[in-house]
Write an enzyme that holds these catalytic residues in place. Structure first.
Site, PDB file in Angstrom:
ATOM      1  N   ASP A  65     -18.112  56.423 -34.587  1.00  0.00           N
ATOM      2  CA  ASP A  65     -17.330  55.781 -33.307  1.00  0.00           C
ATOM      3  C   ASP A  65     -15.939  56.342 -33.330  1.00  0.00           C
ATOM      4  O   ASP A  65     -14.969  55.934 -33.883  1.00  0.00           O
ATOM      5  CB  ASP A  65     -17.417  54.036 -33.779  1.00  0.00           C
ATOM      6  CG  ASP A  65     -16.612  53.362 -32.462  1.00  0.00           C
ATOM      7  OD1 ASP A  65     -16.064  54.120 -31.615  1.00  0.00           O
ATOM      8  OD2 ASP A  65     -16.881  52.192 -32.329  1.00  0.00           O
ATOM      9  N   ASN A  93     -15.053  66.721 -26.510  1.00  0.00           N
ATOM     10  CA  ASN A  93     -15.750  66.245 -25.326  1.00  0.00           C
ATOM     11  C   ASN A  93     -15.771  64.790 -25.076  1.00  0.00           C
ATOM     12  O   ASN A  93     -15.674  64.303 -24.041  1.00  0.00           O
ATOM     13  CB  ASN A  93     -17.142  66.861 -25.015  1.00  0.00           C
ATOM     14  CG  ASN A  93     -17.866  66.337 -24.161  1.00  0.00           C
ATOM     15  OD1 ASN A  93     -17.684  66.672 -22.948  1.00  0.00           O
ATOM     16  ND2 ASN A  93     -18.916  65.436 -24.261  1.00  0.00           N
ATOM     17  N   TYR A 158      -7.229  56.628 -16.809  1.00  0.00           N
ATOM     18  CA  TYR A 158      -8.173  57.893 -17.410  1.00  0.00           C
ATOM     19  C   TYR A 158      -7.210  59.059 -16.828  1.00  0.00           C
ATOM     20  O   TYR A 158      -7.197  60.030 -17.800  1.00  0.00           O
ATOM     21  CB  TYR A 158      -9.494  57.785 -16.153  1.00  0.00           C
ATOM     22  CG  TYR A 158     -10.380  59.152 -16.392  1.00  0.00           C
ATOM     23  CD1 TYR A 158     -10.550  59.417 -17.635  1.00  0.00           C
ATOM     24  CD2 TYR A 158     -10.835  59.936 -15.300  1.00  0.00           C
ATOM     25  CE1 TYR A 158     -11.299  60.479 -17.741  1.00  0.00           C
ATOM     26  CE2 TYR A 158     -11.481  60.764 -15.513  1.00  0.00           C
ATOM     27  CZ  TYR A 158     -12.050  61.398 -16.806  1.00  0.00           C
ATOM     28  OH  TYR A 158     -12.771  62.313 -16.990  1.00  0.00           O
ATOM     29  N   LYS A 162      -6.086  62.174 -19.790  1.00  0.00           N
ATOM     30  CA  LYS A 162      -6.260  63.531 -19.827  1.00  0.00           C
ATOM     31  C   LYS A 162      -5.025  64.343 -19.546  1.00  0.00           C
ATOM     32  O   LYS A 162      -5.195  65.498 -19.909  1.00  0.00           O
ATOM     33  CB  LYS A 162      -7.505  63.743 -18.895  1.00  0.00           C
ATOM     34  CG  LYS A 162      -8.766  63.083 -19.290  1.00  0.00           C
ATOM     35  CD  LYS A 162      -9.307  63.794 -20.489  1.00  0.00           C
ATOM     36  CE  LYS A 162     -10.749  63.320 -20.806  1.00  0.00           C
ATOM     37  NZ  LYS A 162     -11.268  63.833 -21.813  1.00  0.00           N
ATOM     38  N   THR A 193     -24.102  63.513 -14.252  1.00  0.00           N
ATOM     39  CA  THR A 193     -24.576  62.735 -15.711  1.00  0.00           C
ATOM     40  C   THR A 193     -24.990  61.550 -15.777  1.00  0.00           C
ATOM     41  O   THR A 193     -24.869  60.960 -14.813  1.00  0.00           O
ATOM     42  CB  THR A 193     -23.383  63.192 -16.727  1.00  0.00           C
ATOM     43  OG1 THR A 193     -22.276  62.137 -16.372  1.00  0.00           O
ATOM     44  CG2 THR A 193     -22.627  64.584 -16.646  1.00  0.00           C
TER      45      THR A 193
END
Length: 250
Positions: A65, A93, A158, A162, A193
């Site tokens: 985790d 990733n 988000y 990044k 995905t």
């Protein structure tokens, strides 16, 4: 296969039980690497490992985790042990990609996104890059997003996490590059995905803004990751490679 050949390399890929991560470990194993598949879901992880072994590849699953710092450190230690004392390739990733109005983000949401998207890669690089530098070789590939460069409504949390990853990519290239460790990032556009399945038409609408006009398949992103991890990219350092169907060009 020449400079794309990864025989003898040990690769740790986080978030590798589905999507881009699963496609990446499959491809790296196909090219000869021994892969360590990291993720939270044991059944999915074992399925990914079994599929790789069925094709003659070398793989092992390590549950982790990555929102928990101690779990991240244990993952690094286990990967090194499984790799016979070293990890040659690290692919950061694993990530969380929530979207929504800034004012609706809860404190726990902010902490969870930064823990997984920023702190986990930071701790893994801290744990593994020094030994790569000591050996004089290694490759680290971080996953970013087009939202890290382009301001998008609902993507503040988000995208900002990044954007931090992209700066870390360049900083780590400057720090470890002189010692033979190449650090680069891949910046995908929309990808089809399991994680993005819930976006439905929104994913297609986003993809339609790029010349390719469609979402990517996970394998298409994995190909870029595998390139940056290989000797074919021997002179590529500190780069952020857009794999976005041309979105960054228009």
């Amino acid at each position: 296969m020449g400079s794309f050949d990864l025989a003898g390399r040990v690769a740790l890929v986080t978030g590798a039980t589905s999507g881009i991560g699963a496609a990446t470990v499959a491809l790296l194993a196909e090219r000869g690497a021994q892969v360590v598949v990291a993720g939270r879901d044991r059944s999915r992880g074992e399925a990914v490992v079994s599929a790789i072994r069925d094709r003659g590849g070398k793989a092992a699953f390590v549950p982790a985790d990555l929102r928990e710092t101690e779990s991240v450190r244990q993952l690094a230690q286990k990967a090194v042990a499984l790799g016979g004392g070293q990890v040659d390739i690290l692919v950061n990733n694993a990530g969380s990609y929530p979207f929504g109005p800034t004012e609706q983000a809860q404190e726990r949401d902010i902490d969870a996104v930064y823990a997984l998207n920023v702190k986990a890669p930071f701790h893994l690089v801290a744990a593994l890059a020094p030994a790569m530098a000591e050996r004089g070789s290694g490759a680290i590939v971080n996953l970013s997003t087009i939202a890290a460069e382009t301001g998008m409504a609902g993507m503040a949390l988000y995208g900002s996490s990044k954007a931090a990853v992209e700066l870390l990519t360049k900083a780590w290239a400057a720090e470890y590059g002189p010692h033979g460790v190449r650090v680069n990032a891949v910046r995908p556009g929309p990808v089809q995905t399991e994680g993005t399945a819930g976006m439905g038409g929104d994913l297609d609408a986003l993809a339609a803004q790029a010349p390719a006009g469609r979402p990517a398949a996970p394998r298409e992103i994995a190909e870029a990751i595998a390139y940056l991890a290989s000797d074919a990219a021997s002179f590529v350092q500190g780069a952020v490679l857009p794999v976005d169907g041309g979105r960054s060009a228009v």
